[in-house]
Structure formats: structure tokens, C-alpha cells
Design a protein around this motif. Structure first.
Motif, PDB file in Angstrom:
ATOM      1  N   SER A  57      38.502   5.945  62.463  1.00  0.00           N
ATOM      2  CA  SER A  57      39.089   4.647  62.135  1.00  0.00           C
ATOM      3  C   SER A  57      40.282   4.682  61.195  1.00  0.00           C
ATOM      4  N   ASN A  58      40.473   5.757  60.442  1.00  0.00           N
ATOM      5  CA  ASN A  58      41.582   5.754  59.493  1.00  0.00           C
ATOM      6  C   ASN A  58      42.917   5.643  60.214  1.00  0.00           C
ATOM      7  N   ASP A  59      43.883   5.000  59.572  1.00  0.00           N
ATOM      8  CA  ASP A  59      45.197   4.799  60.187  1.00  0.00           C
ATOM      9  C   ASP A  59      45.859   6.115  60.593  1.00  0.00           C
ATOM     10  N   THR A  60      45.658   7.151  59.797  1.00  0.00           N
ATOM     11  CA  THR A  60      46.292   8.434  60.116  1.00  0.00           C
ATOM     12  C   THR A  60      45.692   9.077  61.355  1.00  0.00           C
ATOM     13  N   GLN A  61      44.551   8.549  61.807  1.00  0.00           N
ATOM     14  CA  GLN A  61      43.898   9.100  62.993  1.00  0.00           C
ATOM     15  C   GLN A  61      44.291   8.367  64.277  1.00  0.00           C
ATOM     16  N   GLN A  62      45.227   7.435  64.156  1.00  0.00           N
ATOM     17  CA  GLN A  62      45.649   6.658  65.319  1.00  0.00           C
ATOM     18  C   GLN A  62      47.020   7.077  65.830  1.00  0.00           C
ATOM     19  N   THR A  86      49.619  12.266  67.687  1.00  0.00           N
ATOM     20  CA  THR A  86      49.208  13.653  67.462  1.00  0.00           C
ATOM     21  C   THR A  86      47.752  13.787  67.040  1.00  0.00           C
ATOM     22  N   THR A  87      47.133  12.693  66.578  1.00  0.00           N
ATOM     23  CA  THR A  87      45.772  12.781  66.037  1.00  0.00           C
ATOM     24  C   THR A  87      44.720  12.055  66.865  1.00  0.00           C
ATOM     25  N   ARG A  88      45.080  11.013  67.574  1.00  0.00           N
ATOM     26  CA  ARG A  88      44.095  10.210  68.305  1.00  0.00           C
ATOM     27  C   ARG A  88      43.551  10.998  69.498  1.00  0.00           C
ATOM     28  N   GLY A  89      42.267  11.349  69.417  1.00  0.00           N
ATOM     29  CA  GLY A  89      41.613  12.049  70.505  1.00  0.00           C
ATOM     30  C   GLY A  89      42.058  13.484  70.691  1.00  0.00           C
ATOM     31  N   THR A  90      42.554  14.102  69.622  1.00  0.00           N
ATOM     32  CA  THR A  90      43.033  15.485  69.726  1.00  0.00           C
ATOM     33  C   THR A  90      42.288  16.399  68.757  1.00  0.00           C
ATOM     34  N   LEU A  91      42.438  17.691  68.984  1.00  0.00           N
ATOM     35  CA  LEU A  91      41.830  18.671  68.096  1.00  0.00           C
ATOM     36  C   LEU A  91      42.478  18.625  66.714  1.00  0.00           C
ATOM     37  N   PHE A  92      43.783  18.394  66.677  1.00  0.00           N
ATOM     38  CA  PHE A  92      44.443  18.268  65.381  1.00  0.00           C
ATOM     39  C   PHE A  92      43.898  17.057  64.627  1.00  0.00           C
ATOM     40  N   GLY A  93      43.650  15.979  65.342  1.00  0.00           N
ATOM     41  CA  GLY A  93      43.057  14.802  64.721  1.00  0.00           C
ATOM     42  C   GLY A  93      41.664  15.083  64.187  1.00  0.00           C
ATOM     43  N   ALA A  94      40.896  15.900  64.901  1.00  0.00           N
ATOM     44  CA  ALA A  94      39.557  16.261  64.432  1.00  0.00           C
ATOM     45  C   ALA A  94      39.645  17.032  63.119  1.00  0.00           C
ATOM     46  N   TYR A  95      40.542  18.010  63.088  1.00  0.00           N
ATOM     47  CA  TYR A  95      40.706  18.803  61.865  1.00  0.00           C
ATOM     48  C   TYR A  95      41.226  17.937  60.721  1.00  0.00           C
ATOM     49  N   ASN A  96      42.212  17.103  61.005  1.00  0.00           N
ATOM     50  CA  ASN A  96      42.775  16.224  59.988  1.00  0.00           C
ATOM     51  C   ASN A  96      41.737  15.230  59.486  1.00  0.00           C
ATOM     52  N   GLY A  97      40.869  14.769  60.372  1.00  0.00           N
ATOM     53  CA  GLY A  97      39.834  13.825  59.975  1.00  0.00           C
ATOM     54  C   GLY A  97      38.817  14.454  59.039  1.00  0.00           C
ATOM     55  N   ILE A  98      38.446  15.700  59.303  1.00  0.00           N
ATOM     56  CA  ILE A  98      37.463  16.384  58.455  1.00  0.00           C
ATOM     57  C   ILE A  98      38.044  16.648  57.067  1.00  0.00           C
ATOM     58  N   THR A  99      39.275  17.187  57.010  1.00  0.00           N
ATOM     59  CA  THR A  99      39.879  17.449  55.701  1.00  0.00           C
ATOM     60  C   THR A  99      40.184  16.139  54.975  1.00  0.00           C
ATOM     61  N   GLY A 100      40.521  15.097  55.742  1.00  0.00           N
ATOM     62  CA  GLY A 100      40.789  13.797  55.137  1.00  0.00           C
ATOM     63  C   GLY A 100      39.558  13.181  54.519  1.00  0.00           C
ATOM     64  N   TYR A 101      38.389  13.457  55.106  1.00  0.00           N
ATOM     65  CA  TYR A 101      37.143  12.953  54.525  1.00  0.00           C
ATOM     66  C   TYR A 101      36.961  13.500  53.111  1.00  0.00           C
TER      67      TYR A 101
END
Length: 347
Positions: free
Chosen positions: A279-284, A287-302
Motif C-alpha cells: 500500500s505504500n506510495d513508493t510501492q505503486q 518499477t515497484t508495483r508487482g515486481t521483485l524490486f518492489g518486493a525488496y524495496n517493500g521489505i527494507t522500507g518496512y
């Protein structure tokens, strides 16, 4: 105090500065423009000198009565701030003090003072631990518009504990997600002991910081590749759970479909990380929405933006000193690398 920033009673200010953004409970000096190294020293209250002084112990007479403090300790010295007289630590005779000015001079020397931007600096405790973050020129660019800053982080101490450490750490512009990826079999930092020639080694350390350029190129290639690797919501959920699993027993239970045996706390942090990653804006972004980079960015962002820490100091240590956040960030990086290579199968 929870923030652990040094408060100088002589100046009435906390030893911390930040460019534009407030941090550390809103304490310290906030400046609008990037300072020079000399200005940064003054803004952060780091323009003090540390010296080694002799240590003395109490002598006793034959009756056990204390006499004068006239017995010098030959193997150790006290490190003392000259401006306040505070004792910062006890060190061995071979310990060499690296002054705060030397630490900034090291950063200046990396790019010959051109293009490096000091963002934060401060002192903890009585001034025994110092940290600096500085932005390097250029970006790691993922896709067309997703830019990640390149930072150097340095910490040193005057209490005899710990090495001088300088690390490369890319940080996303829009949400300050620290991407603590060291890449396989490589490191993002250098450590220098406080030995007799530590100052000389510190002056030459910028040669080793060529790893920042190497890592930048590798990360840019990897992240751009990951931004084209699709990840389903269920695969994202599995990546998060495998990254955050606390021990081998829990991992085995997870792999065998016995997740209900994992703790309620584990379930909670996994759900929180998944919510952030979805749900975070940076995940939309593209490059991040539904991608592996988005998964990695989401975990580190948490870990950067959601997880609760005891205080800001604990958060900084976790993110940058090899704590849980950095360790889990490395686990996430390794899992994503394996997934991209087809070595990790997720449903």
C-alpha cells in the motif's frame, strides 16, 4: 534521554545537525543549505579536540589508608574532551585518537571535496561516538524516474570501543528506505582500527571506497533487472515470511506448511510488512508495483518506516551497524537474487 544525543551545557545545544529534515526527536540544528565540512563540524557541535591524559590510581599506606593519587597507570590513558573536560573512555597506550576534523577530511578527500554533500552529523553520549552521513554525486537510476541517492556513512568513537567504520548505503529519495545490500561475497564498508597509523590509513581509505562506485553500477543493473521480474501477491507474502522468520526451526515449520506453529509476534510483523509493501506510495511506481524490486524495496522500507524501535539510536544501529534491520535486508537481497536466478521457487 532516549535519543542519547549529547547536550552541551556550555552552548545550550544538542550535538546534531540535519539538512532541511527534522530528526532525532526534533533536536539539534536544522539548516536549509548543504554546509561545508567546517560548517558541518560547527553545526553538529563536533568542533572539539580529544586528548589522551595520564591515569592515576590511589596509593595506600601500611595501615590501609588512602594516600594521594600519585601512582600513574603506565598501560592505559583517559580520552578527554578539551572543551568540557568530560572523560570519554579509557584506552591503551597504542591507541591513536582520530579527531572529528580528520573524519570530515576523510570524506572531503574521497571526491576531492567536489560534489559531496553533508546531510547529518552528531555525537552521542558525552561525545564519545560520532557519526556523519554525506551524499555522493549521482544516482542509482531504476527505470526512468526512480532515483536512489548514494550515501556514505561514517562512525568513529573516542572511548576505545569499536573501529572507525565507513560504509556505502544507497537511500531512496522519496521515502528514505535504506537499502543495506552488500551483494554476495562483498562488503559495503571498511573498518579501520585505532592503531598507531590509523590516521594515515584513514586518509588513504578513499581508495577503498571505490567499492561505492562498483556497488552503484552493480545495484543499478540488478535493480533494473528486478524491476522487470513479476512477483505475485502470494510470492511477495512468501518472500516476506522467509525474510523475517526468526530461526531455523521456524523456517522448517514455514517450509513444511506449519506456519501456525510460528509466534503471534512473527505473524504480526509479517502482516505489517506485507501491508506496507502493498500500500505504500513508493510501492505503486512502475518499477515497484508487482515486481521483485518492489518486493525488496517493500521489505527494507518496512524496517525503515514501520518497525518500532526502542529509540532513534537503536534504529540507527539496526539499520547501519549490522543490526537486525541490516541482517534482514541482506537476507531479503539474497532471497530476491535466488528468485531472479530461478533458484528459489515460490507459489
Amino acid at each position: 534521554m532516549a535519543h542519547q544525543l549529547y547536550f552541551n551545557e556550555l552552548t545550550g545545544a544538542h550535538s546534531f545537525f540535519s539538512v532541511k529534515e527534522k530528526a532525532w526527536h526534533g533536536l539539534g540544528k536544522i539548516v536549509e543549505d548543504y554546509p561545508t565540512s567546517q560548517e558541518a563540524l560547527q553545526f553538529a557541535g563536533l568542533d572539539y579536540e580529544v586528548v589522551k591524559e595520564d591515569l592515576y590510581t590511589t596509593s595506600f599506606n601500611m595501615d590501609g589508608q588512602a594516600m594521594d593519587h600519585d601512582k600513574r597507570v603506565k598501560t592505559h590513558y583517559a580520552t578527554i574532551r578539551k572543551d568540557t573536560g568530560d572523560i570519554l573512555g579509557v584506552v591503551g597506550k597504542d591507541y591513536e585518537i582520530v579527531q572529528n576534523t580528520d573524519a570530515f577530511a576523510f570524506f572531503d578527500s574521497i571526491v576531492e571535496g567536489e560534489g559531496i554533500l553533508y546531510e547529518t552529523a552528531g555525537a552521542l553520549g558525552q561525545g564519545e561516538r560520532v557519526f556523519i552521513t554525506a551524499k555522493l554525486p549521482g544516482y542509482i537510476r531504476v527505470g526512468k524516474d526512480d532515483c536512489i541517492d548514494k550515501y556514505l556513512f561514517l562512525t568513529t568513537s573516542h572511548d576505545g570501543f569499536g573501529s572507525i567504520m565507513a560504509a556505502f548505503t544507497p537511500v531512496r529519495i522519496c521515502c528514505n528506505n535504506t537499502l543495506n545490500a552488500a551483494l554476495r561475497n562483498k562488503t559495503n564498508c571498511i573498518r579501520i582500527r585505532h592503531t598507531a597509523n590509523a590516521k594515515e590509513r584513514l586518509q588513504q581509505a578513499h581508495k577503498l571506497m571505490g567499492i561505492s562506485n562498483q556497488l552503484s553500477v552493480q545495484m543499478e543493473n540488478i535493480f533494473n533487472h528486478w524491476s522487470k521480474v513479476p512477483v505475485t501477491d502470494n510470492q511477495l507474502n512468501q518472500l516476506i515470511r522467509q525474510t523475517l522468520v526468526p530461526n531455523k526451526e521456524a523456517l522448517q515449520a514455514l517450509n513444511e506448511g506449519r506456519e501456525e506453529e510460528c509466534s503471534t509476534y512473527y505473524q504480526h510483523i509479517c502482516d505489517s510488512a506485507f501491508t506496507y509493501a502493498m500500500s505504500n506510495d513508493t510501492q505503486q511506481l512502475e518499477t515497484t508495483r508487482g515486481t521483485l524490486f518492489g518486493a525488496y524495496n517493500g521489505i527494507t522500507g518496512y524496517f525503515q518506516n514501520v518497525r518500532n524501535y526502542k529509540n532513534d539510536t537503536a534504529k540507527m544501529k539496526s539499520l547501519l551497524y549490522g543490526g537486525l534491520a541490516q541482517q534482514r535486508g541482506q537476507v531479503a537481497f539474497n532471497l530476491c537474487t535466488s528468485f531472479a536466478a530461478g533458484e528459489l521457487q515460490l507459489n
